[in-house]
Design a protein around this motif. Structure first.
Motif, short mmCIF file in Angstrom:
data_model
loop_
_atom_site.label_atom_id
_atom_site.label_comp_id
_atom_site.label_asym_id
_atom_site.label_seq_id
_atom_site.Cartn_x
_atom_site.Cartn_y
_atom_site.Cartn_z
N GLY A 125 0.82 -1.21 0.00
CA GLY A 125 0.00 0.00 0.00
C GLY A 125 0.85 1.25 0.00
N ILE A 287 -16.09 3.82 7.76
CA ILE A 287 -14.70 4.28 7.84
C ILE A 287 -14.58 5.49 6.91
CG2 ILE A 287 -12.28 3.62 7.51
CD1 ILE A 287 -13.81 1.97 9.69
N THR A 288 -14.53 6.64 7.50
CA THR A 288 -14.45 7.85 6.69
C THR A 288 -12.98 8.21 6.43
OG1 THR A 288 -14.74 9.05 8.75
CG2 THR A 288 -16.68 8.82 7.35
N ALA A 289 -12.78 9.14 5.51
CA ALA A 289 -11.42 9.44 5.05
C ALA A 289 -10.51 9.96 6.17
CB ALA A 289 -11.48 10.44 3.89
N LEU A 294 -6.25 5.18 8.39
CA LEU A 294 -5.92 5.56 7.01
C LEU A 294 -4.71 6.50 6.94
CD1 LEU A 294 -9.51 5.99 5.53
CD2 LEU A 294 -8.04 3.98 5.47
N LEU A 301 -5.82 -1.49 4.19
CA LEU A 301 -7.21 -1.78 4.53
C LEU A 301 -8.03 -1.91 3.26
CD1 LEU A 301 -9.61 -2.03 6.53
CD2 LEU A 301 -9.69 0.47 6.62
N VAL A 302 -8.62 -3.09 3.06
CA VAL A 302 -9.53 -3.29 1.93
C VAL A 302 -10.94 -3.53 2.47
CG1 VAL A 302 -7.78 -4.06 0.27
CG2 VAL A 302 -8.91 -5.75 1.74
#
Lengths: 339, 339
Positions: A125, A287-289, A294, A301-302
């Protein structure tokens, strides 16, 4: 004779839909038509009088729904391997059968497990993000640039050692892992189910761990593959991370709440572990930005795509319909939860 | 007696640096000190009088450098598996030996190959990007959401079937692939080197392809693992993609120019193939954020990290130093290119 009513909370795929439609003469099929998840109010309203309900992971099966359906309800068929969205006791006391689809997604989830281990170790990632941001031209090559630990020689620790864990292990063997330890609900005891003959035939040690502490201390790769229960909720938290090796990675392909997310973020922040690969996380899908996980370059995280292969989803859909029809006909389901 | 001069274009790691430093009494060691790549002007200036030069993939070894060094130059030790940065003919006519480090990175590259196959099939980059952008809460679950093809049952086609390809195949076998075809410089002929005993022992067909067309048409996964030569440059281009299956993926762990990037972008745009996983690309590392490949959600691009494990880079560094010292002493190198 009145048709038997069944409620289906999604449009299905190909063979599964055909299997269901073939019963139109006997069944009154009420089916949610949109691609969005079924609305709770629609579900409660349409459950009334249904003898069978085919639900998705996102549909809660609880007292409220069963009450709304009424006493004729005989079977729930869940399009899922997990059943935490289902109140098993509520079903049991009403003698309602529960079908699920645990076997057909083993390959798909085991494949994803390997992807996540490799991404966590090899900084999949993080390195992709650097390229996407246009940083590659400015990355000075040096011998340790973007390096991560190698899987050959690793000790792999499984929290939970069921079908998917064993299928993942089967895939890991030719990568040259050195040793396997696993923790089940019976610490220190060998598992009985040797799904793929690995315990009998592998030429590396595969041994039960005596505690979560031992597993944390000795593993280079930790794979969370156990069911979510009151005992496993936050099984992986601050203490566990503190005992892990600095170059170890953790992968969660089971259920989000088994890992305490705050503790994971802290462990990554403080470089107590090398990386993480997550198919699931607490509070998903919300799950927000701005979620702290993150901001961790070493966390992959997928969005819960463990079973997301075309082949598997087709099989799951078909198996759900078969379970539903078997429940109505008092026949054997493909896979039934013993309540 | 004057010390023998060696030039080293990077700081090395641990054991490798110690091995080199241990020779300080016999050698005049001139070593680039920065973490940035060595400047060409520095290289040309300091090559003068050197008997051995240890170079990185980013250092061009050509007539200009050899002239600048002078006739005493005996050995080049390259910290790399590939040698396209080296003008072999220029070395040959001067009887300069060339060491390289092809074997110790097999595991690391084979591991990354599996990561890239799975990411291309399972939409690893695309799904991670959706989560990072905060789109997960709005992703309506439906049975085919974020699904990709499953590896079980796939035919895997290798362009080039050397050590790394065979090590990748070894890892792929327990994923349940159905068949393997491979194309070498001798189409239709079985390879001689059975590095891991796979050809002899595998219980699936492993057969030479008769042409690139056949490989494109029949493979569900194409792995580019051949050397870059005038014959393989753009071997994968418009025609190749046109023959590939719609659900097939392609992975390049060899050298960028084997795939025609424009043709790949077009194939992805027009959904001629399902996805791509690239460790290398034409014109790397000059891939800026506006590069068309980065606008393809189904293309995964990582910055040439095939050999980027801590263990491998340590071994490569050590082996490069051993090759350098062997070159000076007229002894056997760990791995030497036959010029």
């Amino acid at each position: 004779m009145a048709k038997t009513k069944v409620l289906v909370t999604r449009q299905l795929i190909d063979e599964a839909q055909r299997l269901l439609d073939a019963k139109e003469e006997e069944l009154e099929i009420v089916q949610w038509q949109s691609e969005k998840p079924c609305e709770r109010s629609w579900l409660l309203e349409n459950a009334k009088g249904a003898s069978g309900i085919l639900v998705m992971l996102s549909d809660k099966v609880d007292e409220e729904l069963l009450e709304a359906a009424g006493p004729q309800l005989k079977a729930i068929a869940s399009f899922s391997v997990g059943t935490d969205h289902v109140d098993r006791n509520a079903l049991k006391k009403r003698n309602i059968r529960l079908g699920y689809t645990p076997t057909c997604l083993t390959d798909a989830v085991a494949d994803l497990t390997i992807m996540l281990i490799l991404m966590a170790q090899r900084r999949g990632g993080e390195s992709m993000a650097k390229v996407t941001k246009g940083e590659w031209p400015q990355m000075p090559w040096h011998p340790l640039l973007m390096t991560g630990p190698q899987i050959r020689g690793c000790t792999v620790g499984f929290l939970g050692f069921g079908r998917i864990a064993q299928a993942s292990l089967q895939r890991l063997l030719p990568f040259g892992i050195k040793r396997v330890i696993y923790l089940t609900s019976k610490p220190g005891q060998p598992v009985k189910e040797d799904q793929l003959g690995l315990l009998k035939n592998a030429n590396i040690p595969i041994e039960p761990a005596s505690s979560a502490d031992q597993l944390a201390e000795e593993s280079d790769v930790v794979i969370v593959g156990c069911a979510l229960t009151p005992d496993t909720k936050h099984l992986v938290s601050t203490d566990f991370f503190a005992k892990m090796k600095k170059l170890a990675v953790i992968v969660n392909i089971a259920r989000g709440p088994i890992i305490d997310t705050n503790a994971l973020v802290k462990a990554l922040d403080e470089e107590q572990i090398f990386g993480a690969g997550l198919d699931v996380i607490e509070d998903e899908p919300n799950i927000t930005a701005d979620h702290p996980i993150l901001r961790q370059p070493r966390a992959v995280l997928v969005p819960h795509i463990g079973s997301a292969t075309i082949e598997t989803r087709e099989k799951m859909a078909t198996e759900s319909v078969k379970n539903l029809l078997a429940g109505l006909a008092n026949e054997k389901m493909v896979n039934e939860v013993q309540l």
